[in-house]
Write a protein that holds these residues in place. Structure first.
Motif, PDB file in Angstrom:
ATOM      1  N   SER A 414      -1.584 -17.456   9.321  1.00  0.00           N
ATOM      2  CA  SER A 414      -2.154 -16.822  10.521  1.00  0.00           C
ATOM      3  C   SER A 414      -2.425 -15.351  10.177  1.00  0.00           C
ATOM      4  CB  SER A 414      -1.138 -16.882  11.668  1.00  0.00           C
ATOM      5  OG  SER A 414      -0.027 -16.050  11.343  1.00  0.00           O
ATOM      6  N   ASP A 415      -3.224 -14.684  11.035  1.00  0.00           N
ATOM      7  CA  ASP A 415      -3.522 -13.268  10.778  1.00  0.00           C
ATOM      8  C   ASP A 415      -2.237 -12.446  10.686  1.00  0.00           C
ATOM      9  OD1 ASP A 415      -6.117 -13.977  10.823  1.00  0.00           O
ATOM     10  OD2 ASP A 415      -6.765 -12.487  12.313  1.00  0.00           O
ATOM     11  N   LYS A 416      -1.299 -12.748  11.567  1.00  0.00           N
ATOM     12  CA  LYS A 416      -0.031 -11.990  11.616  1.00  0.00           C
ATOM     13  C   LYS A 416       0.727 -12.164  10.290  1.00  0.00           C
ATOM     14  CE  LYS A 416       2.707  -9.714  14.572  1.00  0.00           C
ATOM     15  NZ  LYS A 416       2.356  -8.417  14.016  1.00  0.00           N
ATOM     16  N   GLU A 417       0.770 -13.398   9.801  1.00  0.00           N
ATOM     17  CA  GLU A 417       1.477 -13.675   8.533  1.00  0.00           C
ATOM     18  C   GLU A 417       0.750 -13.018   7.353  1.00  0.00           C
ATOM     19  OE1 GLU A 417       3.267 -18.129   9.561  1.00  0.00           O
ATOM     20  OE2 GLU A 417       1.280 -17.919   8.668  1.00  0.00           O
ATOM     21  N   ARG A 418      -0.585 -13.019   7.438  1.00  0.00           N
ATOM     22  CA  ARG A 418      -1.345 -12.391   6.343  1.00  0.00           C
ATOM     23  C   ARG A 418      -1.114 -10.877   6.329  1.00  0.00           C
ATOM     24  NH1 ARG A 418      -5.862 -16.236   6.672  1.00  0.00           N
ATOM     25  NH2 ARG A 418      -6.921 -14.845   8.108  1.00  0.00           N
ATOM     26  N   GLU A 419      -1.005 -10.316   7.510  1.00  0.00           N
ATOM     27  CA  GLU A 419      -0.771  -8.867   7.579  1.00  0.00           C
ATOM     28  C   GLU A 419       0.554  -8.519   6.892  1.00  0.00           C
ATOM     29  OE1 GLU A 419       0.224  -5.464  10.895  1.00  0.00           O
ATOM     30  OE2 GLU A 419      -1.064  -7.130  11.549  1.00  0.00           O
ATOM     31  N   ALA A 420       1.591  -9.301   7.171  1.00  0.00           N
ATOM     32  CA  ALA A 420       2.907  -9.057   6.551  1.00  0.00           C
ATOM     33  C   ALA A 420       2.807  -9.212   5.033  1.00  0.00           C
ATOM     34  CB  ALA A 420       3.939 -10.026   7.124  1.00  0.00           C
ATOM     35  N   ALA A 421       2.040 -10.239   4.599  1.00  0.00           N
ATOM     36  CA  ALA A 421       1.893 -10.491   3.161  1.00  0.00           C
ATOM     37  C   ALA A 421       1.136  -9.336   2.488  1.00  0.00           C
ATOM     38  CB  ALA A 421       1.163 -11.807   2.939  1.00  0.00           C
ATOM     39  N   TRP A 422       0.082  -8.838   3.163  1.00  0.00           N
ATOM     40  CA  TRP A 422      -0.678  -7.720   2.594  1.00  0.00           C
ATOM     41  C   TRP A 422       0.204  -6.478   2.439  1.00  0.00           C
ATOM     42  CZ3 TRP A 422      -4.653  -7.578  -0.300  1.00  0.00           C
ATOM     43  CH2 TRP A 422      -5.687  -8.535  -0.178  1.00  0.00           C
ATOM     44  N   LEU A 423       1.054  -6.256   3.427  1.00  0.00           N
ATOM     45  CA  LEU A 423       1.936  -5.085   3.339  1.00  0.00           C
ATOM     46  C   LEU A 423       2.857  -5.227   2.119  1.00  0.00           C
ATOM     47  CD1 LEU A 423       2.549  -2.415   4.716  1.00  0.00           C
ATOM     48  CD2 LEU A 423       4.351  -3.553   6.008  1.00  0.00           C
ATOM     49  N   GLN A 424       3.289  -6.452   1.887  1.00  0.00           N
ATOM     50  CA  GLN A 424       4.134  -6.719   0.712  1.00  0.00           C
ATOM     51  C   GLN A 424       3.367  -6.419  -0.591  1.00  0.00           C
ATOM     52  OE1 GLN A 424       7.215  -9.104   0.986  1.00  0.00           O
ATOM     53  NE2 GLN A 424       7.663  -8.195  -0.979  1.00  0.00           N
ATOM     54  N   ILE A 425       2.111  -6.869  -0.644  1.00  0.00           N
ATOM     55  CA  ILE A 425       1.301  -6.642  -1.853  1.00  0.00           C
ATOM     56  C   ILE A 425       1.057  -5.138  -2.053  1.00  0.00           C
ATOM     57  CG2 ILE A 425      -1.011  -6.982  -2.865  1.00  0.00           C
ATOM     58  CD1 ILE A 425      -0.993  -9.792  -1.386  1.00  0.00           C
ATOM     59  N   LEU A 426       0.765  -4.443  -0.956  1.00  0.00           N
ATOM     60  CA  LEU A 426       0.458  -3.012  -1.054  1.00  0.00           C
ATOM     61  C   LEU A 426       1.696  -2.178  -1.397  1.00  0.00           C
ATOM     62  CD1 LEU A 426      -1.887  -2.714   2.062  1.00  0.00           C
ATOM     63  CD2 LEU A 426      -2.592  -2.533  -0.336  1.00  0.00           C
ATOM     64  N   THR A 427       2.881  -2.696  -1.068  1.00  0.00           N
ATOM     65  CA  THR A 427       4.087  -1.878  -1.290  1.00  0.00           C
ATOM     66  C   THR A 427       4.919  -2.340  -2.487  1.00  0.00           C
ATOM     67  OG1 THR A 427       5.289  -3.231   0.299  1.00  0.00           O
ATOM     68  CG2 THR A 427       4.339  -1.191   1.121  1.00  0.00           C
ATOM     69  N   GLU A 439       0.194   0.481   6.204  1.00  0.00           N
ATOM     70  CA  GLU A 439       0.277  -0.462   7.336  1.00  0.00           C
ATOM     71  C   GLU A 439      -1.111  -0.652   7.959  1.00  0.00           C
ATOM     72  OE1 GLU A 439       3.337   1.324   9.734  1.00  0.00           O
ATOM     73  OE2 GLU A 439       4.962   0.373   8.590  1.00  0.00           O
ATOM     74  N   GLN A 440      -1.856   0.439   8.011  1.00  0.00           N
ATOM     75  CA  GLN A 440      -3.204   0.389   8.573  1.00  0.00           C
ATOM     76  C   GLN A 440      -4.114  -0.498   7.699  1.00  0.00           C
ATOM     77  OE1 GLN A 440      -4.346   4.375   9.390  1.00  0.00           O
ATOM     78  NE2 GLN A 440      -6.391   3.817  10.169  1.00  0.00           N
ATOM     79  N   MET A 441      -3.998  -0.342   6.371  1.00  0.00           N
ATOM     80  CA  MET A 441      -4.792  -1.172   5.456  1.00  0.00           C
ATOM     81  C   MET A 441      -4.437  -2.652   5.620  1.00  0.00           C
ATOM     82  SD  MET A 441      -4.766   1.007   1.904  1.00  0.00           S
ATOM     83  CE  MET A 441      -5.618  -0.248   0.946  1.00  0.00           C
ATOM     84  N   ALA A 442      -3.127  -2.937   5.761  1.00  0.00           N
ATOM     85  CA  ALA A 442      -2.687  -4.336   5.891  1.00  0.00           C
ATOM     86  C   ALA A 442      -3.296  -4.955   7.153  1.00  0.00           C
ATOM     87  CB  ALA A 442      -1.159  -4.406   5.937  1.00  0.00           C
TER      88      ALA A 442
END
Length: 765
Positions: A414-427, A439-442
């Motif tokens: 879901s979008d929400k799960e993808r956002e959490a995953a992106w934050l993980q990749i970015l950090t 967080e804004q990018m995610a």
């Protein structure tokens, strides 16, 4: 898994002495497997028979499982009889707490004790408020790095009577942690406002109330005729203070424990409480020893004595193997790649016994990761005494995400799960960009459902520096490869590690050298595992999910090899014990890093002692194969541990074997080191006689014809012995102008040393 309980066939003379102790304070030092429970239950039976009221006896145990085990045995020995109360320190503390609330001395609290999960966000927020700007960014991005040691600090303060500032001074933490002192007070204010308590507060709050109001403490003391304390070596200053208050100057106190098994120093335990403290506190104390172990045979008893006799903070008790024990065997293995050898050992042991009779006991969880992966791959069931399987480890999450993208599964989130995953990749690792920006990018990337690498490259904000943009651009390229190019899975992971500089990032995001090592070792083990499976990047995600499902299925069925740490193994025993990592890096383990406190060598020696003495029938020690030492030697993993030398394994094995066989004489290898001064005492006290002789050594090999011989040793003259800093004692078998050829104890081949470089490391003995 078995909790130690050996009914001595008949009680030993030493056990009977303890049981007959009918008044006054007593301190009992009991070796590992000494039948403490049997002795204590019989002691209680004897006092009750003398007419002591069970209501005037209190038994304090270290933890709940020990308490339940003890109660069961007491009921078995004394059926249908009123029995004394058996409590853990914490449950007793809680009961006193409730009485102090009723008296209006302490304010009431609500709910269960605070869990780490509830405390973490509170402590994280407080740390951010207390920190300066630079540190605040680090705390924001590296939550775990800061919160864990901060919670540890709060707990350590609550294990004693010192102020937070005094505790901080002793810890040798870096200056930026100075705020922990203020954090402690802020956390306590918050907790009182919320009317909550932590697990440690069950003891800390009542004892502190007693310290400040001695007249209230007096009501709680002096009611017992007998107080018995088990595992006394694990006591900390707060528990010791509570014990003094309960005693209150009336009745008798008996403590029982083993200073050689003090391994909870990080919780405030110290061997000195049992070694000197109790006698000084109580003045007149009868001292007893329980030297017989009912757990293991002569080989292991000798091995354990050899090792632990190098400690000075202890009671000099000699561990004696009781005639009823199995003839425990010891094997010292030399491995080039340990996990493979451990798997082989598990397989061969499992032909003779169920898997759950085998335990692998690790000094650090880092040692466990490759073993767990090997067992998974081989389909051998195992049980972890750590809640986290290697597949769920935090440091591998980034790899799961990469492989999820490679498998084409990322879009299913879901979008929400993808956002959490992106934050993980970015950090992972943290790119030194303000967290709000990441967080804004995610959020911006969350709706994207394909071409993820390209999307990341386009989402880079203009406000970040060139260097920061380059860092994230490198990640974007690896993501694009993952999605569009099928390759061996391990190559994709290695690529990410190299391009993102993950290893440096891990070093920045950990608080201690031990944490860094744990995480890096886990990552290396995982990449190696993926290489060995040979699975492709597109298939790896499903393959790992399947392993996870298989792991879950196994853990429901229970059973399998035990994978545990030394701290978790205490109080348990198994027929077969395997100890990996017996090298200069892990034993003694001295992590080098700014955030560590130097654990004393004695404490490390106790850890190895506890691990070894968990075995009943077979102990496997795994040491490095030093004949193959290479560039990794610098890290100490390829050097023998100095404890290996202290164990005197060749002597312990040969003498132990001869004693089990009832032999009259035994020939020992003169290279294996000097004989321990206590051996005669061991023979005498076990009632066995054994004559020790030395073997003849083969003559040294003939040197090549063209060498100039400076010194040749005739077969009749005594050998020259040297001591090498890390290789131990050895006999010089040949020497010329430049080289020494030395045969070191426990090694099959002689080594050639260059005299100029070796001079700093060796001395004559």
């Amino acid at each position: 898994m078995t909790v130690s309980h050996h009914h001595s066939p008949t009680l030993t003379a030493e056990q009977q002495q303890v049981i007959a102790h009918s008044s006054g304070h007593a301190r009992v030092v009991a070796v590992a497997g000494a039948g403490k429970t049997t002795t204590l239950t019989h002691f209680i039976a004897a006092r009750l028979q003398q007419g002591v009221s069970p209501r005037r006896m209190l038994v304090l145990m270290y933890n709940r499982s020990a308490r339940e085990d003890f109660e069961r045995k007491l009921q078995h020995l004394l059926p249908q009889q009123p029995l004394p109360e058996v409590r853990t320190f914490h449950s007793l503390g809680l009961r006193i707490y409730q009485r102090l609330i009723a008296q209006g001395v302490l304010p009431p609290f609500q709910g269960k004790p605070l869990s780490d999960g509830e405390m973490e966000p509170v402590v994280w927020r407080m740390l951010q408020q207390l920190a300066d700007d630079d540190t605040r960014q680090d705390i924001l991005s590296q939550r775990k790095k800061w919160v864990e040691p901060a919670l540890g600090f709060i707990d350590l303060v609550k294990s004693g009577l010192q102020t937070p500032a005094e505790v901080f001074e002793q810890l040798e933490l870096p200056p930026q942690c100075q705020m922990f002192v203020e954090l402690f007070d802020q956390f306590e204010d918050w907790r009182r406002q919320q009317r909550r308590i932590t697990y440690a507060d069950m003891l800390y709050d009542p004892v502190m109330a007693f310290v400040y109001q001695p007249e209230i403490a007096a009501q709680f003391g002096g009611h017992m005729q007998w107080i018995l304390v088990d595992e006394y070596q694990d006591i900390n200053a707060i528990q010791q203070k509570l014990l003094e208050i309960l005693y209150g100057g009336r009745g008798s106190v008996m403590v029982i424990g083993d200073p050689d098994q003090t391994i909870y120093e990080f919780r405030g335990s110290k061997p000195e409480f049992i070694v000197h403290g109790f006698d000084q506190q109580m003045q007149q104390v009868s001292r007893y020893q329980l030297p017989h172990t009912f757990r293991y045979g002569h080989q292991l008893a000798l091995l354990a004595n050899h090792l632990i006799s190098h400690n000075s903070e202890r009671e000099p008790v000699l561990c004696l193997s009781h005639p009823s024990t199995p003839a425990t065997r010891i094997k010292l293995h030399y491995a080039r790649y340990e996990p493979a050898l451990i798997l082989t050992l598990i397989r061969s042991e499992s032909e003779q016994r169920p898997l759950d009779q085998i335990a692998v006991i690790n000094r650090l969880w880092a040692l466990c990761a490759p073993v767990e992966l090997g067992l998974l791959q081989a389909g051998i069931p195992y049980q972890l005494h750590n809640s986290q399987s290697v597949l769920d480890r935090w440091e591998l999450q980034i790899f799961w995400l990469l492989l999820e993208i490679a498998a084409g599964r990322f879009a299913q989130r879901s979008d929400k799960e993808r956002e959490a995953a992106w934050l993980q990749i970015l950090t992972t690792p943290y790119p030194k960009i303000k967290r709000q920006q990441l967080e804004q990018m995610a959020r911006q990337l969350a709706p994207v459902s394909e071409n993820f690498g390209e999307a990341l490259a386009q989402a880079l904000p203009d406000s970040i520096s060139k260097w920061q943009a380059k860092t994230l651009q490198a990640r974007a390229e690896v993501l694009a490869d993952a999605e569009h190019i099928e390759q061996p899975a391990h190559r994709l992971l290695q690529n990410y590690i190299a391009r993102s500089e993950l290893e440096d990032g891990i070093a920045d995001s950990a608080f201690s050298a031990q944490q860094i090592e744990d995480r890096l070792q886990t990552i290396q083990a995982f990449v190696r595992f993926m290489r060995e499976t040979g699975v492709s990047s597109h298939a790896a995600y499903d393959y790992l999910q399947q392993l996870k499902a298989q792991r879950l299925q196994q853990s429901r069925e229970q059973g399998g090899v035990h994978l545990t740490s030394i701290h978790k193994s205490k109080g348990l025993e198994w027929p077969v014990v395997i100890i990996p990592g017996l090298n200069a890096h892990y034993y003694p383990y001295t992590p080098d890093g700014e955030f560590t406190t130097p654990a004393s060598e004695e404490s490390e020696r106790r850890l190895l002692y506890v691990a070894m003495t968990r075995a009943r029938e077979q102990l496997h020690l795994v040491a490095p194969d030093t004949t193959q030492a290479d560039k990794k030697a610098a890290a100490g993993r390829e050097f023998p541990s100095r404890f290996q030398r202290e164990l005197q394994a060749p002597h312990s094995i040969r003498i132990g074997e001869a004693l089990s066989r009832g032999a009259a004489t035994v020939a020992l290898n003169p290279l294996a080191g000097p004989l321990a001064p206590w051996l005669d005492d061991y023979f005498e006290r076990t009632g066995l006689t054994l004559q020790l002789t030395l073997e003849d050594l083969p003559p040294p090999p003939k040197p090549p014809a063209d060498t100039v011989i400076v010194r040749k040793y005739a077969a009749t003259e005594p050998l020259r012995f040297i001591e090498h800093q890390s290789l131990g004692r050895g006999a010089v078998v040949y020497e010329d102008e430049r080289y020494l050829k030395v045969r070191f104890a426990g090694e099959r081949e002689a080594r050639t040393l260059d005299k100029r470089t070796a001079a700093a490391f060796i001395q004559d003995v």
